[in-house]
Design a protein around this motif. Structure first.
Motif, short mmCIF file in Angstrom:
data_model
loop_
_atom_site.label_atom_id
_atom_site.label_comp_id
_atom_site.label_asym_id
_atom_site.label_seq_id
_atom_site.Cartn_x
_atom_site.Cartn_y
_atom_site.Cartn_z
N PRO A 54 0.79 -1.12 -0.02
CA PRO A 54 -0.03 0.02 -0.19
C PRO A 54 0.86 1.26 0.11
O PRO A 54 1.95 1.34 0.34
N GLU A 55 0.39 2.32 -0.64
CA GLU A 55 1.04 3.60 -0.63
C GLU A 55 1.12 4.08 0.76
O GLU A 55 0.42 3.92 1.65
N GLY A 56 2.16 4.70 1.14
CA GLY A 56 2.40 5.04 2.40
C GLY A 56 3.24 4.04 3.43
O GLY A 56 3.37 4.25 4.63
N ASN A 57 3.40 2.80 2.94
CA ASN A 57 4.27 1.99 3.80
C ASN A 57 5.50 2.52 4.16
O ASN A 57 6.21 2.84 3.12
N PRO A 58 6.17 2.54 5.22
CA PRO A 58 7.17 3.06 5.54
C PRO A 58 8.32 2.34 4.95
O PRO A 58 9.72 2.74 5.13
N PHE A 59 8.45 1.19 4.78
CA PHE A 59 9.61 0.21 4.36
C PHE A 59 9.39 -0.13 2.70
O PHE A 59 9.67 -0.94 2.16
N THR A 60 8.76 0.82 1.90
CA THR A 60 8.56 0.65 0.81
C THR A 60 9.98 0.43 0.02
O THR A 60 10.27 -0.34 -1.04
N GLY A 61 11.21 1.02 0.33
CA GLY A 61 12.33 0.81 -0.22
C GLY A 61 12.85 -0.39 -0.05
O GLY A 61 13.61 -1.07 -1.10
N ALA A 67 12.33 -7.31 -4.06
CA ALA A 67 11.66 -7.76 -5.13
C ALA A 67 12.86 -7.65 -6.36
O ALA A 67 12.67 -8.37 -7.20
N ASN A 68 13.61 -6.58 -6.49
CA ASN A 68 14.73 -6.32 -7.41
C ASN A 68 15.77 -7.34 -7.30
O ASN A 68 16.46 -7.91 -8.13
N GLU A 69 16.40 -7.66 -6.14
CA GLU A 69 17.50 -8.24 -5.79
C GLU A 69 17.51 -9.60 -5.10
O GLU A 69 18.56 -10.33 -4.92
N TRP A 70 16.24 -9.82 -4.38
CA TRP A 70 16.28 -10.99 -3.66
C TRP A 70 15.13 -11.78 -3.73
O TRP A 70 14.83 -12.97 -3.19
N TYR A 71 14.51 -11.61 -5.13
CA TYR A 71 13.24 -12.58 -5.43
C TYR A 71 13.66 -13.93 -5.93
O TYR A 71 12.71 -14.98 -5.54
N TRP A 72 14.95 -14.02 -6.37
CA TRP A 72 15.28 -15.50 -6.66
C TRP A 72 15.63 -16.33 -5.45
O TRP A 72 15.39 -17.65 -5.62
N LEU A 73 15.55 -15.72 -4.12
CA LEU A 73 15.62 -16.37 -3.03
C LEU A 73 14.33 -16.36 -2.28
O LEU A 73 13.89 -17.74 -1.85
N LEU A 74 13.75 -15.36 -2.33
CA LEU A 74 12.52 -15.27 -1.53
C LEU A 74 11.40 -16.05 -2.21
O LEU A 74 10.36 -16.60 -1.36
N TRP A 110 2.43 -8.67 7.82
CA TRP A 110 1.50 -7.63 8.42
C TRP A 110 2.32 -6.16 8.39
O TRP A 110 1.78 -5.25 7.95
N VAL A 111 3.62 -6.23 8.38
CA VAL A 111 4.41 -4.98 8.07
C VAL A 111 4.11 -4.77 6.65
O VAL A 111 4.26 -3.51 6.29
N ALA A 112 4.38 -5.74 5.64
CA ALA A 112 3.84 -5.21 4.20
C ALA A 112 2.96 -4.62 3.96
O ALA A 112 2.58 -3.89 3.04
N HIS A 113 1.81 -5.25 4.61
CA HIS A 113 0.36 -4.52 4.29
C HIS A 113 0.04 -3.16 5.11
O HIS A 113 -1.20 -2.70 4.82
N TYR A 114 0.96 -2.69 5.77
CA TYR A 114 0.62 -1.35 6.57
C TYR A 114 0.78 -0.21 5.70
O TYR A 114 1.51 -0.29 4.78
#
Length: 171
Positions: A54-61, A67-74, A110-114
């Motif tokens: 969601p927009e406004g999530n404090p951990f967007t970065g 998503a760009n550097e760790w997707y292969w593992l995650l 939970w943190v990702a959906h904030y």
């Protein structure tokens, strides 16, 4: 509690059936979410991490970097983790370990959906964390589960007696 003596009188049978049902429901939730991702060759964490936060999530970065550097593992960790946690809960095997890692996953969700649409702080992800905590705390795998069988097995019991901390994995 709070300086007072507290006692509870519950029917242990109904508590057991309730915990068993709750363990199966949570197990199915994890297993289904995981196995559908495993059998879909196109599924990746990138979709959610790039477009589902969601927009406004404090951990967007952080999510963008993941998503760009760790997707292969995650991606495989998420697929296999959800599936194995679900199997562990469904079968009642290594229930405390499954509940712990399930709780860790749901804390990340939970943190990702904030920020949440309908709440300031509590949403269903956090509720699931506490349900999983309860399943682990009560040792729900002992109720019609492999953990109960393992703890009483003649080859396993001596190890549990000698190393009681191993019981933290079961239950």
């Amino acid at each position: 509690m709070f300086g007072r003596d507290v006692s509870f009188t519950y029917s242990e049978t109904w508590i057991g059936y309730s915990l068993f049902a709750l363990r199966l429901i949570m197990g199915w939730e994890f297993f289904y979410a995981g196995i559908t991702k495993v059998i879909d060759p196109q599924w990746s964490v990138r979709g959610f991490l790039l477009f589902g936060i969601p927009e406004g999530n404090p951990f967007t970065g952080l999510w963008t970097t993941m998503a760009n550097e760790w997707y292969w593992l995650l991606t495989p960790l998420n697929q296999v983790g959800l599936t194995l946690i679900g199997l562990g809960l469904l079968l009642g095997v290594f229930t405390r370990l499954s509940a712990f890692w399930g709780g860790v996953m749901f804390l990340f969700y939970w943190v990702a959906h904030y920020p949440f649409d309908n709440s300031f702080l509590i949403d269903y992800h956090l509720i699931y964390v506490f349900i999983l905590f309860g399943l682990g705390a009560f040792g729900a795998g002992r109720i019609i589960g492999v953990d109960g069988w393992l703890e009483s097995h003649p080859r396993v019991k001596p190890y549990l007696d000698r190393y009681p901390r191993l019981r933290l994995l079961l239950g």
